[in-house]
Design an enzyme around this catalytic site. Structure first.
Site, PDB file in Angstrom:
ATOM      1  CB  SER A  25      28.721  28.175  54.255  1.00 53.62           C
ATOM      2  OG  SER A  25      29.224  29.089  53.306  1.00 53.62           O
ATOM      3  CE1 TYR A  58      29.275  24.876  53.260  1.00 51.35           C
ATOM      4  CE2 TYR A  58      26.937  24.777  53.782  1.00 51.35           C
ATOM      5  CZ  TYR A  58      27.954  25.023  52.880  1.00 51.35           C
ATOM      6  OH  TYR A  58      27.658  25.439  51.604  1.00 51.35           O
TER       7      TYR A  58
END
Length: 128
Positions: A25, A58
Site C-alpha cells: 500500500s 491502496y
C-alpha cells in the site's frame, strides 16, 4: 453508460519513506487525504515523476499533518525517498454526472504541505 474520470489528485508529493517489509500500500498524511477526497483503502494510481513508473495500490491513513508519503511492500522497490510522485484516484460517473464533475487537485510543496487546491488543470501548466 459510465465513464471513468479523475476524481482527485495529489500533485508532486515527495516520498518520505519506502518500507519493503510491509504487506503493501501507500501511507498518506490524513490531511492530504481529506483535502483530496481520497479514502482509506481506496485504490489509487501512483506515477513516479523521477523514473516514470506507474502502478496501482491502496491507501492507508497516515498521521495528520506529518507530511508522510510512504510506499509499502513491493511498491517500495519502485521509488526512492525524495522522489516526486503523483497520486490519483478515479471514479465512475454517468454521462449526466460527468458534465457537472470537477476533480479535486491538491498541490503540495517539498515537505508535502498544501500550497494550493484546484478543480482544474491548464494545459502546459508547470508546477515545479
Amino acid at each position: 453508460m459510465f465513464i471513468e474520470v479523475l476524481k482527485s489528485k495529489i500533485h508532486r508529493a515527495t516520498v518520505t519513506e519506502a518500507n519493503l517489509n510491509y504487506v503493501g500500500s501507500i501511507t498518506i498524511d490524513e490531511e492530504l487525504m481529506k483535502a483530496a477526497g481520497i479514502y482509506e483503502n481506496e485504490k489509487v494510481q501512483v506515477v513516479n515523476i523521477n523514473n516514470g513508473e506507474r502502478f496501482e495500490t491502496y491507501v492507508i491513513k497516515g498521521e495528520k499533518g506529518s507530511g508522510t508519503i510512504c510506499l509499502n511492500g513491493a511498491a517500495a522497490r519502485l521509488v526512492q525517498v525524495g522522489d516526486k510522485i503523483i497520486i490519483m484516484a478515479y471514479c465512475l460517473l454517468t454521462m449526466e454526472e460527468y458534465y457537472n464533475h470537477k476533480p479535486r487537485i491538491v498541490f503540495v510543496d517539498d515537505e508535502n504541505k498544501i500550497v494550493r487546491l484546484s478543480d482544474k488543470e491548464e494545459h502546459s501548466e508547470c508546477i515545479c
